[in-house]
Scaffold this motif. Sequence first.
Motif, PDB file in Angstrom:
ATOM      1  N   UNK A 235       6.576  -1.871  -3.269  1.00 49.25           N
ATOM      2  CA  UNK A 235       5.504  -1.625  -4.154  1.00 49.25           C
ATOM      3  C   UNK A 235       4.328  -1.692  -2.406  1.00 49.25           C
ATOM      4  N   UNK A 236       3.023  -0.643  -2.941  1.00 46.22           N
ATOM      5  CA  UNK A 236       2.177  -0.812  -2.028  1.00 46.22           C
ATOM      6  C   UNK A 236       1.440  -2.547  -1.313  1.00 46.22           C
ATOM      7  N   UNK A 237       1.518  -2.326  -0.413  1.00 44.92           N
ATOM      8  CA  UNK A 237       1.226  -3.553   1.039  1.00 44.92           C
ATOM      9  C   UNK A 237       2.084  -4.831   0.681  1.00 44.92           C
ATOM     10  N   UNK A 238       3.277  -4.439  -0.193  1.00 44.02           N
ATOM     11  CA  UNK A 238       5.108  -5.433   0.448  1.00 44.02           C
ATOM     12  C   UNK A 238       6.354  -4.716   1.612  1.00 44.02           C
ATOM     13  N   UNK A 239       6.583  -5.283   1.947  1.00 43.96           N
ATOM     14  CA  UNK A 239       6.958  -5.446   2.997  1.00 43.96           C
ATOM     15  C   UNK A 239       8.839  -5.711   2.941  1.00 43.96           C
ATOM     16  N   UNK A 240       9.764  -5.584   3.556  1.00 38.29           N
ATOM     17  CA  UNK A 240      11.148  -5.861   3.847  1.00 38.29           C
ATOM     18  C   UNK A 240      11.630  -5.358   5.437  1.00 38.29           C
ATOM     19  N   UNK A 241      12.320  -6.388   5.312  1.00 40.32           N
ATOM     20  CA  UNK A 241      13.868  -5.695   6.496  1.00 40.32           C
ATOM     21  C   UNK A 241      14.839  -4.987   6.719  1.00 40.32           C
ATOM     22  N   UNK A 242      14.745  -4.103   6.824  1.00 33.19           N
ATOM     23  CA  UNK A 242      16.388  -3.445   6.480  1.00 33.19           C
ATOM     24  C   UNK A 242      16.703  -1.815   7.667  1.00 33.19           C
ATOM     25  N   UNK A 243      18.169  -1.223   7.638  1.00 33.75           N
ATOM     26  CA  UNK A 243      18.399  -0.594   8.060  1.00 33.75           C
ATOM     27  C   UNK A 243      17.895   1.244   7.976  1.00 33.75           C
ATOM     28  N   UNK A 244      17.028   1.656   8.780  1.00 34.39           N
ATOM     29  CA  UNK A 244      16.501   2.892   8.261  1.00 34.39           C
ATOM     30  C   UNK A 244      17.221   4.146   9.526  1.00 34.39           C
ATOM     31  N   UNK A 245      18.167   5.122   8.252  1.00 29.19           N
ATOM     32  CA  UNK A 245      18.562   5.999   9.112  1.00 29.19           C
ATOM     33  C   UNK A 245      19.797   5.574  10.658  1.00 29.19           C
ATOM     34  N   UNK A 246      20.987   4.343  10.137  1.00 31.56           N
ATOM     35  CA  UNK A 246      21.034   3.758  11.118  1.00 31.56           C
ATOM     36  C   UNK A 246      20.275   2.781  12.339  1.00 31.56           C
ATOM     37  N   UNK A 247      19.036   2.625  12.086  1.00 34.00           N
ATOM     38  CA  UNK A 247      19.034   1.835  12.935  1.00 34.00           C
ATOM     39  C   UNK A 247      18.922   0.544  12.460  1.00 34.00           C
ATOM     40  N   UNK A 423     -19.959   8.283  -3.705  1.00 31.27           N
ATOM     41  CA  UNK A 423     -18.987   7.387  -3.973  1.00 31.27           C
ATOM     42  C   UNK A 423     -17.565   7.790  -2.981  1.00 31.27           C
ATOM     43  N   UNK A 424     -17.411   6.180  -2.620  1.00 28.70           N
ATOM     44  CA  UNK A 424     -15.868   6.901  -1.567  1.00 28.70           C
ATOM     45  C   UNK A 424     -14.813   5.948  -2.457  1.00 28.70           C
ATOM     46  N   UNK A 425     -13.882   6.343  -2.377  1.00 30.88           N
ATOM     47  CA  UNK A 425     -13.137   7.680  -1.271  1.00 30.88           C
ATOM     48  C   UNK A 425     -13.836   9.124  -1.641  1.00 30.88           C
ATOM     49  N   UNK A 426     -13.701   9.329  -0.628  1.00 32.16           N
ATOM     50  CA  UNK A 426     -13.689  11.016  -1.454  1.00 32.16           C
ATOM     51  C   UNK A 426     -12.953  11.799  -1.862  1.00 32.16           C
ATOM     52  N   UNK A 427     -11.718  11.562  -1.518  1.00 30.18           N
ATOM     53  CA  UNK A 427     -10.399  12.387  -2.289  1.00 30.18           C
ATOM     54  C   UNK A 427      -9.442  10.846  -2.550  1.00 30.18           C
ATOM     55  N   UNK A 428      -9.285  10.948  -3.588  1.00 31.94           N
ATOM     56  CA  UNK A 428      -8.740  10.012  -4.279  1.00 31.94           C
ATOM     57  C   UNK A 428      -7.116   9.468  -3.510  1.00 31.94           C
ATOM     58  N   UNK A 429      -7.043   8.307  -3.536  1.00 33.63           N
ATOM     59  CA  UNK A 429      -6.189   7.914  -2.799  1.00 33.63           C
ATOM     60  C   UNK A 429      -4.482   7.373  -3.500  1.00 33.63           C
ATOM     61  N   UNK A 430      -3.523   7.497  -2.787  1.00 29.94           N
ATOM     62  CA  UNK A 430      -2.541   7.833  -3.564  1.00 29.94           C
ATOM     63  C   UNK A 430      -1.326   6.921  -3.342  1.00 29.94           C
ATOM     64  N   UNK A 431      -2.101   5.245  -3.902  1.00 28.56           N
ATOM     65  CA  UNK A 431      -0.985   3.443  -2.737  1.00 28.56           C
ATOM     66  C   UNK A 431      -0.035   3.841  -4.276  1.00 28.56           C
ATOM     67  N   UNK A 432       1.092   3.746  -3.713  1.00 30.21           N
ATOM     68  CA  UNK A 432       2.256   3.181  -4.557  1.00 30.21           C
ATOM     69  C   UNK A 432       2.116   1.370  -5.502  1.00 30.21           C
ATOM     70  N   UNK A 433       1.047   1.386  -6.647  1.00 33.04           N
ATOM     71  CA  UNK A 433       1.227   0.342  -6.681  1.00 33.04           C
ATOM     72  C   UNK A 433       2.217   0.315  -8.312  1.00 33.04           C
ATOM     73  N   UNK A 434       2.096  -1.372  -8.298  1.00 30.20           N
ATOM     74  CA  UNK A 434       3.243  -2.006  -9.261  1.00 30.20           C
ATOM     75  C   UNK A 434       2.516  -1.227 -10.860  1.00 30.20           C
TER      76      UNK A 434
END
Length: 435
Positions: A235-247, A423-434
């Motif tokens: 989810x948004x603002x979460x992090x993992x360490x992994x292999x990405x396309x073989x890297x 009001x901001x944001x001017x364009x609605x944000x699309x963050x992937x929230x839990x």
Amino acid sequence: MCGAGRGPGGLHVPGSPGPGPGPGPCRAGEGGRMLRAGCRAALPRWPLASAPLSGAGGVGEGGELKRTPLDALHRSRGGRMVAFAGWSLPLHYGQGHLQSHLHTRRHCSLFDVSHMLQTQVYGRDRVRFMESLVVGDIGELKPGQGTLTLVTNERGGIIDDLIVTNTSEDHLYVVSNAGCAEKDLAVMRDRAAELQAAGSDVHLEVSDNALLALQGPSMARVLQAGLSDDLSKLFFMNSITTTVFGVPGCRVTRCGYTGEDGVEISVPAGRAVELAERLLGVPEVWPAGLAARDSLRLEAGLCLYGNDIDEATTPAEAGLLWTLGKRRRAAMDFPGAAVIMAQVKEKPKRRRVGLTSVGPPIRPHTAILGPEGTSVGTVTSGCPSPSLGKNIAMGYVEAAHSRAGTTLTVEVRKKQHPAIITKMPFVPTQYYMAK
């Protein structure tokens, strides 16, 4: 971090997804031509030897601009290289700023943000160290969770805004603005030395990883093809360490600076080109540069350090009080707490606001005038919005004029034009929230 296609010059190749129809003035025709002209006019003039946009960035030995591991890739794809915060970075590619911006909103773009400072903080006192510098509650972060926070000075001013992640590998991962890299590193090293002298266990390591930002609504589908991990669980603002396309050894954090769903991928520098080429091999992924990054973040209502926030601006004035942790507010144990908490109680005299207008683009430093024609504020960021087909800006105005819907005036080219507090944001944000 500001495309269209897959060819070496960044030109659209038949068969790859085009930008699609645009709303209102973004369509082809007279309105589209006017908007493109306005976007070009609003782009900063950054000759390669110019000073960084936000001032404080360093340069390499001999005064030369630093280069990211993707420098040759940018040039081979027709990137127009400019100076930014002491680095040589692409402003845009052959397809131009407008199409790159719209493509990111509709599909997916890859930005090189390797100029950002990446630091790891180790030791059993790492949380105490970090909380001695920032306003956020770092101690409450779960493993793999991050937060946007602010480094503040004793006057309550913002030294920098940065992202701190509590990794699952027993260290904090900190991403700072490139223009503040030298300043931030000096502040962190000085504080670490103070705590070490008092017996605390903390030490810093600066990462030489590249940093790639994949942003847009099709990001998850594109990236999932190269991951064994399930992105639907990140989810948004979460992090993992992994292999990405073989890297292997990549840190993937679900965040970004566009308002879209996106990730930032910290990748070993020696394999950054390999990963970038793999991502850009997907037809709907376009390279993007600084110009699109700036207009995208402004549509999302996000601040640019050095323009919209600085050491003379407090979190209360900037509308960033949400970054203050509840526990930290009660303890008042962060730099500048007395000033900032007094503004929470008494309200600041000026506020950061959004503005919309028609006519010529609103540029930074434009005066904002009240009903009597006197100055009530100043624009800090502004450009034509490719998504909305009208001018957008943010700036600071006296609190009495900050209510949404208030009509004020901006002075552009010695002529006055109406501008509405929006009001901001001017364009609605699309963050992937839990959920």
